[in-house]
Enzyme design. Structure first.
Site, PDB file in Angstrom:
ATOM      1  N   ASP A  78       0.834  -1.201   0.000  1.00 44.59           N
ATOM      2  CA  ASP A  78       0.000   0.000   0.000  1.00 44.59           C
ATOM      3  C   ASP A  78       0.867   1.248   0.000  1.00 44.59           C
ATOM      4  OD1 ASP A  78       0.805   0.230   2.688  1.00 44.59           O
ATOM      5  OD2 ASP A  78      -0.802  -1.145   3.271  1.00 44.59           O
ATOM      6  N   LYS A 115      -4.868   3.205  -0.918  1.00 46.53           N
ATOM      7  CA  LYS A 115      -5.937   4.129  -1.305  1.00 46.53           C
ATOM      8  C   LYS A 115      -5.886   4.421  -2.802  1.00 46.53           C
ATOM      9  CE  LYS A 115      -6.986   6.365   2.950  1.00 46.53           C
ATOM     10  NZ  LYS A 115      -6.458   7.258   3.939  1.00 46.53           N
ATOM     11  N   MET A 171      -0.659   8.722  12.667  1.00 43.90           N
ATOM     12  CA  MET A 171      -1.874   9.130  11.940  1.00 43.90           C
ATOM     13  C   MET A 171      -2.523  10.360  12.566  1.00 43.90           C
ATOM     14  SD  MET A 171      -3.491   5.346  11.247  1.00 43.90           S
ATOM     15  CE  MET A 171      -2.878   4.531  12.711  1.00 43.90           C
TER      16      MET A 171
HETATM   17  N1  SAH Z   1       2.857  -0.006  11.021  1.00 41.57           N
HETATM   18  C1  SAH Z   1       3.328   1.337  10.816  1.00 41.57           C
HETATM   19  C2  SAH Z   1       2.301   2.374  11.127  1.00 41.57           C
HETATM   20  C3  SAH Z   1       1.106   2.351  10.226  1.00 41.57           C
HETATM   21  S1  SAH Z   1      -0.024   3.635  10.584  1.00 41.57           S
HETATM   22  C4  SAH Z   1       4.606   1.552  11.646  1.00 41.57           C
HETATM   23  O1  SAH Z   1       4.963   0.698  12.458  1.00 41.57           O
HETATM   24  O2  SAH Z   1       5.242   2.599  11.458  1.00 41.57           O
HETATM   25  C5  SAH Z   1       0.447   4.861   9.466  1.00 41.57           C
HETATM   26  C6  SAH Z   1       1.118   6.006  10.159  1.00 41.57           C
HETATM   27  O3  SAH Z   1       2.458   5.707  10.454  1.00 41.57           O
HETATM   28  C7  SAH Z   1       1.198   7.273   9.366  1.00 41.57           C
HETATM   29  O4  SAH Z   1      -0.019   7.998   9.391  1.00 41.57           O
HETATM   30  C8  SAH Z   1       2.277   8.015  10.074  1.00 41.57           C
HETATM   31  O5  SAH Z   1       1.820   8.585  11.260  1.00 41.57           O
HETATM   32  C9  SAH Z   1       3.215   6.887  10.440  1.00 41.57           C
HETATM   33  N2  SAH Z   1       4.308   6.748   9.465  1.00 41.57           N
HETATM   34  C10 SAH Z   1       4.582   5.715   8.676  1.00 41.57           C
HETATM   35  N3  SAH Z   1       5.668   5.948   7.940  1.00 41.57           N
HETATM   36  C11 SAH Z   1       6.126   7.161   8.291  1.00 41.57           C
HETATM   37  C12 SAH Z   1       7.234   7.968   7.918  1.00 41.57           C
HETATM   38  N4  SAH Z   1       8.130   7.563   7.020  1.00 41.57           N
HETATM   39  N5  SAH Z   1       7.367   9.175   8.510  1.00 41.57           N
HETATM   40  C13 SAH Z   1       6.502   9.604   9.434  1.00 41.57           C
HETATM   41  N6  SAH Z   1       5.459   8.872   9.823  1.00 41.57           N
HETATM   42  C14 SAH Z   1       5.266   7.683   9.276  1.00 41.57           C
END
Ligand code: SAH
Length: 460
Positions: free
Chosen positions: A249, A271, A384
């Site tokens: 995704d 999305k 998020m």
């Molecule tokens: N499983 C993922 C989180 C998924 S929820 C993890 O462990 O990181 C999705 C959220 O993760 C995004 O809305 C954002 O808040 C955060 N996120 C994921 N990648 C990111 C990145 N490179 N920089 C900042 N936030 C990130």
């Protein structure tokens, strides 16, 4: 071909090393590991070798080299710092037909030693025929990263079954097909995960099963970190290079997707342009369907699959359908953002604990246990949370957290376009709007944020 490659059985063979320094010690370690009976010739020994002599693992001839020491010797290494002595050793060995190598001195070598990747009994030897050893070592480093540590265990197990396979499958062709199918299925991964008995059992079963039985699929739920491909795990990379189908995704960055095996089918489940994601139930079903077709299915997840990744839901369905699965951790974006922004999440002076929460709304409201998040020694990381940053900061202030508490937003953490905005609970939301920060981004709240100025190693 300048050199003939071979693997030498040195068990209980007399080996002689001339020289008593660190280089000699390194060679002796390797030869001894291959079962050689070791003698060292040198007026003096380095600490490691002196200890090996005390331990009874090494015979020491405290002398200079002379030809009489070569009696009954199979192999010799000259590791002195004198080219002249090395030459003398080489010539004496050549006259007797003894295999000889002088370290870093190709002119005095009958054989040369390769760079090795040791997954005994599996062994990979790499040589540039003495030309550019650094190149061989670079290649070795790449192979080390690519080949699972337990590959040797797999080789050992396959060897244990060799006779049984031979007695059941009578032609070379059927045996080859059996091994090809077996090694492409889930058994190697069982070995890599340390489940030796389960792997042996599965091998026994597939040996007694109908050879036309369908290949078994499996799903790998793989965390691929915050987006920078250098932050993938070895396990993730290896699985990416073996997958038949990949479901991914928006959070999986393009450079990471590029590292997936070229002919794997890629299925986008993020999305769409109408902003509707493929519903979770549909993703769960897709995973089951592909695996039941016998495919090796990779479900790539941003960050870690078990942190706000709905990984639990996906594998629940797999477990119910009886599909084999494995979960591979990834660097969660909070860890990535923290390190790449120079904001430690805990610190002896500023924060004793850290809490990860989601800013995602349910029924239009961010529902968090606010009173738990207001301690001044607590770091809070919000996933998020871009759209709700104003409300989140206001709620924290309302429940008693100091409005001057430092707070940061890290956008596209670990990627080349990373941006860090620093403010306080009272002004972060405005700064985020002014700068047009967009997801994916994380909010980090707490006194630790004040360390950013000092500890940042990338420009904001
Ligand atoms: N499983 C993922 C989180 C998924 S929820 C993890 O462990 O990181 C999705 C959220 O993760 C995004 O809305 C954002 O808040 C955060 N996120 C994921 N990648 C990111 C990145 N490179 N920089 C900042 N936030 C990130």
């Amino acid at each position: 071909m300048n050199y003939f490659p071979l693997f030498l059985n040195l068990h209980d063979q007399n080996c002689l090393v001339v020289g008593g320094g660190d280089v000699a010690a390194r060679k002796i370690r390797l030869l001894a590991a291959a079962g050689g009976k070791m003698t060292v010739v040198a007026p003096a020994l380095c600490e490691e070798l002196a200890q090996a002599v005390l331990d009874g693992k090494l015979i020491h001839l405290a002398a200079s080299f002379n030809e009489s020491q070569l009696q009954n010797t199979r192999l010799v290494i000259a590791a002195t710092n004198s080219e002249e002595v090395n030459r003398q050793v080489f010539e004496a060995c050549e006259a007797r037909g003894i295999l000889v190598n002088a370290v870093d001195d190709p002119a005095s070598c009958r054989f040369i030693t390769p760079a090795i990747v040791d997954r005994s009994p599996l062994m990979i030897a790499i040589s540039t025929s003495g030309g550019v050893p650094v190149l061989a070592r670079n290649l070795r480093a790449q192979l080390e990263a690519l080949i699972p540590h337990a590959y040797g265990d797999l080789a050992k197990m396959a060897a244990d079954f060799r006779d049984e396979v031979k007695s059941k499958l009578l032609t070379v062709g059927t045996r080859k097909q059996f091994w090809e199918q077996t090694l492409a299925g889930p058994i190697p991964d069982m070995v890599f995960a340390g489940q030796y008995e389960a792997a042996r059992q599965a091998l026994r079963e597939s040996l007694s099963a109908d050879t036309d039985a369908p290949r078994q699929g499996a799903v790998y739920l793989v965390g691929c970190g915050p987006g920078n491909p250098d932050l993938l795990t070895f396990r993730a990379l290896r699985l990416m290079q073996q997958a038949d189908v990949v479901l991914y995704d928006n959070l999986v960055s393009a450079p990471i997707l590029d590292m997936v095996r070229r002919d794997a089918e890629r299925v986008y489940v993020g999305k769409k342009s109408n902003n509707h994601a493929v519903p979770q139930e549909e993703i769960n079903k897709l995973l089951v369907r592909y695996a039941q077709k016998g495919q090796k299915v990779l479900r790539l997840k941003g960050g870690d699959p078990f942190i706000f990744g709905r990984g639990g839901e996906e594998i629940e369905e797999l477990a119910e359908a009886g599909v084999a699965f494995e979960v591979v951790p990834g660097i969660t974006s909070a860890a990535g953002a923290s390190c790449y922004a120079g904001i430690p999440l805990t610190h002896r002076d500023y924060a004793q604990s850290v809490t990860f929460v989601t800013g995602h709304r349910r029924d239009g409201e961010v529902e968090l246990d606010w009173p738990r998040l207001v301690s001044p020694t607590e770091t809070v990381v919000v996933y998020m949370g871009v759209a709700q940053v104003g409300k989140i900061c206001a709620q924290l202030i309302k429940h008693g957290r100091n409005p001057a508490t430092p707070a940061a937003m890290v956008e596209k953490a670990t990627l080349s376009k990373q941006r860090v905005v620093v403010g306080t609970l009272s002004d972060l939301a405005q700064k985020v709007v002014d700068l047009g920060i967009k997801p994916p981004a994380l909010i980090i709240i707490g006194e630790v944020v004040c360390l950013h100025e000092k500890l940042k190693w990338l420009a904001d």
